[in-house]
Write a protein that holds these residues in place. Structure first.
Motif, mmCIF file in Angstrom:
data_model
loop_
_atom_site.group_PDB
_atom_site.id
_atom_site.type_symbol
_atom_site.label_atom_id
_atom_site.label_comp_id
_atom_site.label_asym_id
_atom_site.label_seq_id
_atom_site.Cartn_x
_atom_site.Cartn_y
_atom_site.Cartn_z
ATOM 1 N N LEU A 203 0.828 -1.205 0.000
ATOM 2 C CA LEU A 203 0.000 0.000 0.000
ATOM 3 C C LEU A 203 0.864 1.256 0.000
ATOM 4 C CD1 LEU A 203 -2.781 -0.999 2.567
ATOM 5 C CD2 LEU A 203 -2.976 -0.865 0.077
ATOM 6 N N ALA A 204 2.013 1.188 0.661
ATOM 7 C CA ALA A 204 2.894 2.352 0.739
ATOM 8 C C ALA A 204 3.421 2.771 -0.621
ATOM 9 C CB ALA A 204 4.062 2.067 1.680
ATOM 10 N N GLN A 205 3.267 1.917 -1.631
ATOM 11 C CA GLN A 205 3.732 2.244 -2.974
ATOM 12 C C GLN A 205 2.643 2.866 -3.835
ATOM 13 O OE1 GLN A 205 5.649 -1.123 -4.871
ATOM 14 N NE2 GLN A 205 6.343 -1.929 -2.922
ATOM 15 N N GLN A 206 1.429 2.944 -3.303
ATOM 16 C CA GLN A 206 0.304 3.451 -4.087
ATOM 17 C C GLN A 206 0.231 4.982 -4.026
ATOM 18 O OE1 GLN A 206 -1.103 1.068 -5.935
ATOM 19 N NE2 GLN A 206 0.323 -0.257 -4.829
ATOM 20 N N ALA A 208 -1.195 8.793 -3.481
ATOM 21 C CA ALA A 208 -1.934 9.360 -2.350
ATOM 22 C C ALA A 208 -3.440 9.323 -2.582
ATOM 23 C CB ALA A 208 -1.476 10.791 -2.090
ATOM 24 N N HIS A 209 -3.886 9.566 -3.816
ATOM 25 C CA HIS A 209 -5.333 9.601 -4.061
ATOM 26 C C HIS A 209 -5.971 8.224 -3.886
ATOM 27 C CE1 HIS A 209 -4.057 8.186 -8.103
ATOM 28 N NE2 HIS A 209 -5.262 7.655 -8.158
ATOM 29 N N VAL A 210 -5.183 7.174 -4.024
ATOM 30 C CA VAL A 210 -5.693 5.823 -3.796
ATOM 31 C C VAL A 210 -5.769 5.543 -2.296
ATOM 32 C CG1 VAL A 210 -5.228 3.356 -4.092
ATOM 33 C CG2 VAL A 210 -4.871 4.939 -6.004
ATOM 34 N N LEU A 211 -4.738 5.936 -1.570
ATOM 35 C CA LEU A 211 -4.671 5.680 -0.138
ATOM 36 C C LEU A 211 -5.675 6.508 0.655
ATOM 37 C CD1 LEU A 211 -0.788 5.594 0.293
ATOM 38 C CD2 LEU A 211 -2.343 3.667 -0.037
ATOM 39 N N ALA A 212 -6.089 7.646 0.119
ATOM 40 C CA ALA A 212 -6.974 8.551 0.861
ATOM 41 C C ALA A 212 -8.296 7.893 1.232
ATOM 42 C CB ALA A 212 -7.227 9.818 0.045
ATOM 43 N N GLY A 213 -8.723 6.892 0.473
ATOM 44 C CA GLY A 213 -10.001 6.243 0.751
ATOM 45 C C GLY A 213 -9.918 5.088 1.714
ATOM 46 N N LEU A 214 -8.729 4.770 2.195
ATOM 47 C CA LEU A 214 -8.564 3.643 3.107
ATOM 48 C C LEU A 214 -9.089 3.971 4.509
ATOM 49 C CD1 LEU A 214 -4.948 2.503 2.174
ATOM 50 C CD2 LEU A 214 -7.071 1.289 1.662
ATOM 51 N N PRO A 215 -9.462 2.967 5.273
ATOM 52 C CA PRO A 215 -9.875 3.208 6.661
ATOM 53 C C PRO A 215 -8.728 3.830 7.460
ATOM 54 C CG PRO A 215 -10.506 0.989 5.945
ATOM 55 C CD PRO A 215 -9.612 1.546 4.880
ATOM 56 N N ALA A 216 -9.074 4.634 8.451
ATOM 57 C CA ALA A 216 -8.058 5.325 9.248
ATOM 58 C C ALA A 216 -7.085 4.348 9.902
ATOM 59 C CB ALA A 216 -8.733 6.183 10.322
ATOM 60 N N GLY A 217 -7.596 3.194 10.334
ATOM 61 C CA GLY A 217 -6.726 2.221 10.977
ATOM 62 C C GLY A 217 -5.646 1.682 10.058
ATOM 63 N N ILE A 219 -4.492 3.414 7.266
ATOM 64 C CA ILE A 219 -3.616 4.555 6.966
ATOM 65 C C ILE A 219 -2.617 4.772 8.096
ATOM 66 C CG2 ILE A 219 -3.560 7.061 6.639
ATOM 67 C CD1 ILE A 219 -6.219 6.870 5.218
ATOM 68 N N ALA A 220 -3.058 4.558 9.318
ATOM 69 C CA ALA A 220 -2.184 4.776 10.477
ATOM 70 C C ALA A 220 -0.962 3.865 10.459
ATOM 71 C CB ALA A 220 -2.963 4.563 11.768
ATOM 72 N N GLU A 221 -1.032 2.751 9.731
ATOM 73 C CA GLU A 221 0.092 1.818 9.675
ATOM 74 C C GLU A 221 1.110 2.197 8.598
ATOM 75 O OE1 GLU A 221 -1.263 -2.162 9.231
ATOM 76 O OE2 GLU A 221 -2.745 -2.032 10.843
ATOM 77 N N LEU A 222 0.775 3.155 7.761
ATOM 78 C CA LEU A 222 1.669 3.549 6.681
ATOM 79 C C LEU A 222 2.839 4.372 7.217
ATOM 80 C CD1 LEU A 222 -1.014 4.639 4.048
ATOM 81 C CD2 LEU A 222 0.321 2.529 4.031
ATOM 82 N N PRO A 223 3.923 4.450 6.458
ATOM 83 C CA PRO A 223 5.056 5.295 6.875
ATOM 84 C C PRO A 223 4.628 6.759 6.975
ATOM 85 C CG PRO A 223 5.704 3.773 5.128
ATOM 86 C CD PRO A 223 4.213 3.683 5.230
#
Length: 345
Positions: A203-206, A208-217, A219-223
């Motif tokens: 996911l960290a390679q995707q 930002a506009h793709v990651l923005a829709g992920l659940p907060a939990g 996203i919190a695991e991303l760098p």
């Protein structure tokens, strides 16, 4: 519609393939070590496979793949007569449609239209009949591309942009080389609940506009560096402990109410104009040295006990009505020029 139980693990379904096939080839396929002996022609679903190619014309692997899984820019490879034969994402998508169609046929079901709808394809890949269909040598290359026979349903779900994973929770088992070779355009089209099931490193390679829709939990695991690229509204929904790890320039763009919840050490590192906009109750928690840098108008609104802790040069710049409220012991330390004004007041 196929009504086979969806909860049955696909890998368990495959255990009976050798017996179902009754051949050494069946045993080899079940172990994902069968030789690639033939290539199926993509027929009814060739246009769907072409859409995959359009989404990723070069099918290049994404940069920075997870250690131990270098992307190949291809969906995988099969082996024929000891020679590696690449299987592109376009071809793999066509094979995925064929597996789903054969599963429908094996279940004795009929559909009203061709090609299969995404919903029907998802149910077909989740059925026990999908395991039977994959016993055919035609699909050995597809199993190789997915890394294992049991990975095929979820692998196909990405290539075909299905509404759900046929085997939820198993997508994390896809090898790094398989994930790295997935067309990025297709991954970005997946619903957020599906995207959230991918490994964090992927996911960290995707974008930002793709990651923005992920659940907060998730996203919190991303760098932190990746989180900092997300919209302020998305970042504001994260726990304060996560926000506190972000760069000061990123935190400064967040709503004041969000910033006010952060720890004092984090607040103290923010730009002065940002701190000045915080509620007085939040500012009073900051060190005197930080408060002393704020504009006079901001300091003048703070409680007198807080103001009294500030250095004399700062106090000397405050309005007379504020100085008049200071304890006598604090006023006595002010310059005579200031005291004279205070006495006149």
């Amino acid at each position: 519609m196929i009504k086979s139980p969806l909860a049955k693990m696909f890998t368990i379904k495959i255990l009976g393939l050798a017996a179902a096939c009754g051949t050494a080839g069946g045993v080899a396929l079940a172990a994902n070590a069968g030789a690639f002996t033939s290539h199926a022609q993509v027929t009814d679903h060739s246009h769907a496979a072409a859409a995959v190619a359009a989404a990723a014309p070069a099918e290049a692997h994404r940069a920075g793949a997870h250690p131990g899984g270098a992307g190949t820019g291809q969906a995988g490879s099969a082996v024929a007569d000891g020679v590696a034969s690449p299987v592109t994402a376009t071809r793999a998508a066509g094979l995925c449609w064929q597996v789903a169609s054969r599963a429908v046929g094996l279940a004795g079901q009929t559909v009203s239209s061709q090609p299969l709808s995404p919903a029907v394809a998802e149910q077909a890949l989740a059925s026990t009949q999908a395991g039977q269909a994959l016993a055919a040598p035609t699909f050995t290359s597809l199993a190789s591309a997915a890394g294992a026979v049991g990975n095929v349903p979820d692998y196909c779900a990405v290539l075909l942009s299905l509404p759900r994973f046929p085997q939820p929770g198993l997508v994390r088992d896809l090898p790094a080389r398989v994930l790295s070779a997935l067309p990025a355009g297709l991954v970005g089209k997946l619903p957020s609940p599906m995207l959230a099931e991918f490994p964090v490193w992927y996911l960290a390679q995707q974008p930002a506009h793709v990651l923005a829709g992920l659940p907060a939990g998730v996203i919190a695991e991303l760098p932190a560096g990746m989180i900092a690229q997300l919209p302020a509204g998305v970042i504001a929904s994260l726990p304060a402990t996560v926000i506190a790890t972000l760069p000061a320039q990123t935190i400064a763009t967040l709503p004041t109410g969000t910033i006010a919840q952060l720890p004092v050490p984090v607040l103290s590192e923010l730009p002065v104009p940002v701190i000045a906009q915080l509620p007085p109750g939040t500012i009073t928690r900051l060190p005197a040295g930080t408060i002393a840098k704020l504009p006079v108008a901001t300091i003048a609104r703070l409680p007198i006990p807080v103001v009294s802790r500030l250095p004399v040069p700062v106090l000397s710049r405050l309005p007379i009505p504020v100085l008049a409220q200071l304890p006598a012991s604090v006023r006595s330390g002010l310059p005579s020029s200031v005291l004279s004004q205070l006495n006149l007041g």
